[in-house]
Scaffold this active site. Structure first.
Site, PDB file in Angstrom:
ATOM      1  N   SER A   8       3.396  -6.368   2.504  1.00  0.00           N
ATOM      2  CA  SER A   8       2.942  -7.246   1.428  1.00  0.00           C
ATOM      3  C   SER A   8       2.795  -8.671   1.930  1.00  0.00           C
ATOM      4  CB  SER A   8       3.936  -7.209   0.269  1.00  0.00           C
ATOM      5  OG  SER A   8       3.561  -8.145  -0.720  1.00  0.00           O
ATOM      6  N   HIS A  33      -1.285  -5.166   1.940  1.00  0.00           N
ATOM      7  CA  HIS A  33      -1.099  -5.168   0.487  1.00  0.00           C
ATOM      8  C   HIS A  33      -1.163  -6.615   0.004  1.00  0.00           C
ATOM      9  CE1 HIS A  33       0.239  -3.429  -3.349  1.00  0.00           C
ATOM     10  NE2 HIS A  33       0.953  -4.536  -3.497  1.00  0.00           N
ATOM     11  N   ASP A  35      -1.096  -9.144  -3.209  1.00  0.00           N
ATOM     12  CA  ASP A  35      -0.733  -9.336  -4.609  1.00  0.00           C
ATOM     13  C   ASP A  35      -1.423 -10.567  -5.184  1.00  0.00           C
ATOM     14  OD1 ASP A  35       1.179  -7.182  -5.028  1.00  0.00           O
ATOM     15  OD2 ASP A  35       2.494  -8.264  -3.658  1.00  0.00           O
ATOM     16  N   HIS A  66      -3.749  -5.662  -5.228  1.00  0.00           N
ATOM     17  CA  HIS A  66      -2.982  -5.349  -6.439  1.00  0.00           C
ATOM     18  C   HIS A  66      -3.120  -6.521  -7.409  1.00  0.00           C
ATOM     19  CE1 HIS A  66       1.346  -4.582  -8.183  1.00  0.00           C
ATOM     20  NE2 HIS A  66       0.399  -4.437  -9.102  1.00  0.00           N
ATOM     21  N   MET A  68      -2.248  -8.434 -10.558  1.00  0.00           N
ATOM     22  CA  MET A  68      -1.262  -8.650 -11.617  1.00  0.00           C
ATOM     23  C   MET A  68      -1.783  -9.790 -12.487  1.00  0.00           C
ATOM     24  SD  MET A  68       2.326  -8.159  -9.591  1.00  0.00           S
ATOM     25  CE  MET A  68       1.877  -8.053  -7.873  1.00  0.00           C
ATOM     26  N   MET A 137       5.773   0.404  -9.851  1.00  0.00           N
ATOM     27  CA  MET A 137       6.536  -0.815  -9.597  1.00  0.00           C
ATOM     28  C   MET A 137       8.029  -0.476  -9.615  1.00  0.00           C
ATOM     29  SD  MET A 137       4.332  -3.121  -9.007  1.00  0.00           S
ATOM     30  CE  MET A 137       5.559  -4.433  -8.830  1.00  0.00           C
TER      31      MET A 137
END
Length: 218
Positions: A8, A33, A35, A66, A68, A137
């Site tokens: 991440s 990854h 975020d 990802h 959010m 998650m």
């Protein structure tokens, strides 16, 4: 399916981002990854399009984005243009999830759906066959470095059962608190993509940590 490691970038050193990207390129990691947080859907703001563009310029592996954020639909084509290979949206942020998933695929990306810790697997029954990835998650989304939620093992096993029942090719990704202490148990429960941030980037030798994690899950 082979078992994959996705470091991440949220936990990387942003003053030396290209260095950390090259480290992942040269490591045994499989994906990046990324975020993207908006400070609305989750109580934190991470980074946006210019940083993703810079990452994509140097990354040589799959870019797993990802989201959010609220209203992810309006940015689907933007993330495709920036180089995302996989785009994951939150079930909780998408009132018309099927349409969102179809739009992601139409933009040329694989489609993923993330579930917050309190959201049951059952909500995916009617869409699991259309998904390429489900991200469970294992911490509350928004911040790195949180403790792993033990109920994740149960949810992972439930999701694996649903995928097999639906004869889906969906991958199971676990995001949050992943270490060498829980990696094997997550794989045994049915996961095959493990996201690790702080555990990798705060280690003395991130490349070796990635290799050890990769080797531990076969």
């Amino acid at each position: 399916m082979s078992n994959l490691i996705a470091p991440s970038i949220l936990a990387a050193d942003f003053a030396n981002l290209q260095r950390d990207i090259e480290m992942i390129n040269n490591s045994e990691a499989d994906w990046f990854h990324i975020d993207i947080m908006d400070g609305v859907f989750v109580p934190n703001i991470s980074f946006g399009m210019p940083v993703l563009k810079a990452i994509a310029k140097h990354a040589t592996k799959i870019i797993d984005v990802h989201l959010m954020i609220v209203n992810p639909d309006q940015y689907i084509q933007t993330f495709a243009d920036l180089g995302a290979n996989i785009l994951t949206v939150h079930y909780e942020a998408c009132p018309h999830l099927h349409r969102t998933v179809q739009a992601i695929k139409a933009a040329g990306m694989k489609a993923g759906v993330a579930l917050n810790p309190h959201t049951p697997i059952a909500v995916l029954e009617d869409i699991i066959a259309d998904l390429d990835l489900v991200c469970i998650m294992s911490v509350n989304p928004g911040f790195g470095g949180q403790s792993f939620i033990e109920n994740t093992y149960k949810k992972t096993a439930q999701l694996k059962h649903l995928i097999e029942f639906a004869e889906s090719n969906c991958q199971i990704e676990i995001d949050g608190g992943v270490t060498n202490e829980n990696a094997n148990e997550l794989i045994e429960a049915g996961a095959n993509v493990l996201v690790a941030g702080s555990y990798i980037f705060k280690s003395k030798n991130p490349t070796e940590t990635i290799a050890d994690l990769k080797n531990s899950i076969g």
